[in-house]
Scaffold this motif. Sequence first.
Motif, short mmCIF file in Angstrom:
data_model
loop_
_atom_site.label_atom_id
_atom_site.label_comp_id
_atom_site.label_asym_id
_atom_site.label_seq_id
_atom_site.Cartn_x
_atom_site.Cartn_y
_atom_site.Cartn_z
N UNK A 1 4.35 -10.67 5.34
CA UNK A 1 3.28 -10.85 4.35
C UNK A 1 3.07 -9.54 3.58
N UNK A 2 2.92 -9.67 2.27
CA UNK A 2 2.81 -8.51 1.38
C UNK A 2 1.43 -8.56 0.73
N UNK A 3 0.44 -7.86 1.30
CA UNK A 3 -0.94 -7.99 0.82
C UNK A 3 -1.23 -7.16 -0.42
N UNK A 4 -1.58 -7.83 -1.52
CA UNK A 4 -1.87 -7.15 -2.79
C UNK A 4 -3.08 -7.73 -3.51
N UNK A 5 -3.84 -8.60 -2.86
CA UNK A 5 -5.01 -9.19 -3.52
C UNK A 5 -6.14 -8.16 -3.58
N UNK A 6 -7.00 -8.32 -4.56
CA UNK A 6 -8.09 -7.35 -4.72
C UNK A 6 -9.37 -8.06 -5.18
N UNK A 7 -10.42 -7.88 -4.39
CA UNK A 7 -11.68 -8.60 -4.59
C UNK A 7 -12.28 -8.42 -5.97
N UNK A 8 -12.82 -9.51 -6.52
CA UNK A 8 -13.58 -9.43 -7.76
C UNK A 8 -12.76 -9.23 -9.02
N UNK A 9 -11.44 -9.38 -8.92
CA UNK A 9 -10.60 -9.07 -10.08
C UNK A 9 -10.39 -10.29 -10.97
N UNK A 10 -10.34 -10.02 -12.27
CA UNK A 10 -10.16 -11.06 -13.28
C UNK A 10 -8.68 -11.18 -13.65
N UNK B 1 1.60 -8.45 12.46
CA UNK B 1 0.40 -8.76 11.72
C UNK B 1 -0.85 -8.77 12.60
N UNK B 2 -1.88 -8.11 12.13
CA UNK B 2 -3.22 -8.19 12.71
C UNK B 2 -4.17 -8.37 11.55
N UNK B 3 -5.12 -9.27 11.67
CA UNK B 3 -6.11 -9.42 10.59
C UNK B 3 -7.19 -8.33 10.73
N UNK B 4 -7.74 -7.82 9.61
CA UNK B 4 -7.43 -8.18 8.23
C UNK B 4 -6.05 -7.69 7.76
N UNK B 5 -5.34 -8.61 7.11
CA UNK B 5 -4.03 -8.29 6.56
C UNK B 5 -4.18 -7.53 5.24
N UNK B 6 -5.06 -8.03 4.42
CA UNK B 6 -5.21 -7.51 3.05
C UNK B 6 -6.47 -6.65 2.98
N UNK B 7 -6.27 -5.36 3.29
CA UNK B 7 -7.41 -4.46 3.48
C UNK B 7 -7.85 -3.85 2.15
N UNK B 8 -8.30 -4.70 1.24
CA UNK B 8 -8.73 -4.20 -0.07
C UNK B 8 -10.16 -3.68 -0.06
N UNK B 9 -10.94 -4.06 0.94
CA UNK B 9 -12.33 -3.63 1.05
C UNK B 9 -12.66 -3.39 2.52
N UNK C 1 9.72 -13.19 3.06
CA UNK C 1 8.44 -12.58 2.71
C UNK C 1 7.70 -13.35 1.62
N UNK C 2 6.39 -13.13 1.61
CA UNK C 2 5.49 -13.81 0.67
C UNK C 2 4.51 -12.80 0.10
N UNK C 3 4.38 -12.86 -1.20
CA UNK C 3 3.48 -11.95 -1.91
C UNK C 3 2.09 -12.57 -2.02
N UNK C 4 1.08 -11.83 -1.58
CA UNK C 4 -0.31 -12.30 -1.63
C UNK C 4 -1.02 -11.63 -2.81
N UNK C 5 -1.43 -12.43 -3.79
CA UNK C 5 -2.07 -11.88 -4.99
C UNK C 5 -3.27 -12.74 -5.41
N UNK C 6 -4.21 -12.09 -6.09
CA UNK C 6 -5.41 -12.79 -6.52
C UNK C 6 -6.65 -11.99 -6.22
N UNK C 7 -7.77 -12.70 -6.00
CA UNK C 7 -9.01 -11.98 -5.74
C UNK C 7 -9.47 -12.20 -4.30
N UNK C 8 -10.78 -12.10 -4.03
CA UNK C 8 -11.25 -11.94 -2.65
C UNK C 8 -10.85 -13.06 -1.70
N UNK C 9 -10.81 -14.31 -2.17
CA UNK C 9 -10.48 -15.39 -1.23
C UNK C 9 -8.99 -15.43 -0.88
N UNK C 10 -8.15 -14.69 -1.60
CA UNK C 10 -6.79 -14.46 -1.12
C UNK C 10 -6.79 -13.27 -0.15
#
Lengths: 283, 283
Positions: A75-84, A41-49, A4-13
Motif C-alpha cells: 500500500x502506497x499512502x498519499x491521501x491528505x485530509x481536507x484537500x480539494x 502494515x500497521x494502521x494508521x497506514x496513511x499518516x497525514x495527520x 501495489x496500490x496507490x492511495x489518493x484523495x482526502x481524509x476518508x481515504x
Amino acid sequence: MRHSFLMVGQSNMAGRGFLKDVPPICNERIKMLRNGRWQIMTEPINYDRPFSGVGLAASFAAAWCKKNKNEEIGLIPCADGGTSLDDWAVEGVLFDHAVFQAKIAQRTSMLDGILWHQGENECSPERSSRYHEKFLLIVEAFRRELSVPDIPLIMGGLGDYLCSGMFGEYFQEYPLVNKELENFSNTQENCYFVTASALQANPDGIHMNAVSQRIFGLRYFEAFDKLQNILEPLKGENSAVNIDCERPLSKTERITLLENKFVKGDLSLEAYQAQLAKINSQM
Amino acid sequence: MRHSFLMVGQSNMAGRGFLKDVPPICNERIKMLRNGRWQIMTEPINYDRPFSGVGLAASFAAAWCKKNKNEEIGLIPCADGGTSLDDWAVEGVLFDHAVFQAKIAQRTSMLDGILWHQGENECSPERSSRYHEKFLLIVEAFRRELSVPDIPLIMGGLGDYLCSGMFGEYFQEYPLVNKELENFSNTQENCYFVTASALQANPDGIHMNAVSQRIFGLRYFEAFDKLQNILEPLKGENSAVNIDCERPLSKTERITLLENKFVKGDLSLEAYQAQLAKINSQM
C-alpha cells in the motif's frame, strides 16, 4: 511478486476510524511504504495527520490476500485530509508527491490499482459541475506518468451521513458529487464506482467510522476484483470487521505485534523477553 | 520566510522517546512536511514505524524559534530505523526519497541544515573504518542534488548506554563510530559533531529516551547556531524538557490541540464544542 496500490484523495481515504473500535489487521503479506521501503502494515497506514486512523485500505488488502494466496500486496499512502481537486492538480505538490511515491514503489512492485476517495470538498453545484473535467486531467496524468495506461481506478462515493453532522450545512449538495463520480466511472475506461450507502460516521459527522471503513474496503476490493461498479451494499459485508481474525498469526506477525508494543513503551523489558521466548519456543 | 531542515539517519533521528514522558511541544511556527505540504508539528514527526515517538527535532525547532522570533521552521522527516550507511547509499531508495522530500520542501522554504544521526549499525572495526568514505559520498551528493554546497550538517554521536542494554554485545565498538563521526566533522567543511555523552536510553537500551532527546535537540541547535562542535553537555540543558512550556499557547495552537484530541476520538462532540466555544470567546 508484490502488487501495489496507490492511495489518493482526502481524509476518508487516509482514514479517521478509531483504532480502538475494530480488531487490528496484521498480516505479513500486507506491506506499506515508508521512506521508499516496504514494512509490515500497521494502521494508521496513511499518516497525514496526528489523528489518522483506520481507513479502507487495510480491509481491501486483507480481502486481496484471501484471493491471492501466495503473493504480497503493498500500500502506497498519499491521501491528505481536507484537500480539494484543485489541491490535487497536476504538478502540484500532492500530485508530484504521489507520483514519486508510486514510482519508488514500482522499483520493487507492480502497480495494480489506484484507490481514490475525494469529494467532500466539492459539495457545491459550481464545484461538482467541474469534477469530471478536473479529475480527468489528474487520472490521465497519473496513468501517463506512471506508465500504467489501463490501470483500474476505484473511486468511492460520499457518505449519506454527511448532511446530518455538525458541519452538515456544507454538505447539502453531496448527491451532486456522487452523481459526478458514478458518471465518471461510466464514461471513462477502467474506472469503477463504489457506493458509500449505509456507511456510518464518527461523532464529527464527516469521517467514516472504523467499522464502516472495514466494509468500504471490502466493497473497493469487490469493484477491483470484478472490475465493475458496486452500487449496493454487499451481501455479508458486516463480517468485514473480522476479516483477518480467524487466520492464526504467523511467528513473524506475533513478533511484529510484540515489538510494536515494547518499543512504544507499552510493555516492560521483562514481559517482552518472556513473551518473545514463548513465541520462539512454540514454533 | 520558512527555514527547513532535513532529518536523516536511523532510529534515534526518527525518535523513539515515549510521548508520555515529556510535555508536548505545539508551536504554530514549527511545521512538518506531510505529503509535500506543511502542517503544525505534532510528535511523532518522523513516522517511519508504528512506535515512532519523541526525537531530537522538536526541541531543536523550539530552540530555533526562541532565537528566530518572527520566522517559521519546517522539519522534513526522512529518517528510517535500523538503516545502515549502505542503505543510505546514493541512488538507493532512502537517499532518493530524502532528496525528493527536501526538493519539494524547497519549493516553499529555504533549506538551512541537515540533521544526521546514524551509526548504531556500523559498530564494528570493519564497518566503522569505512564510515568516512561512505558518508562523504552521501553528504556530497545531498549538497549537490539540493544545490546547497555549503549547508551545515549536524551529526550526533552514539549514546554511552549502548553497551549495557539487552543488545549490548552488538555495540561494543561504538566508540570507533563516535571517533569517525567527530573526525568527519573536523575534516569536512561545515560539518559539526554533537556528543551524546550523559544521555539515557529507553528500557531497550538502544533508543534514546524522550528527556534525552529533548536535551540532544538543544545540543544540535547549539552546534547549528554557533557552527561548532559540541563536545560536552551544555550548561542548564536539563531545562530542555520544558523548552516550550512557559510560552502561552496561541488561539491557533489551542484549537489544533483540541482538534487533534476530538478527531482522534479522545473527546466527545459536546466537550469539543464547549471547549471550542470557550477558546473563541476568550480571544
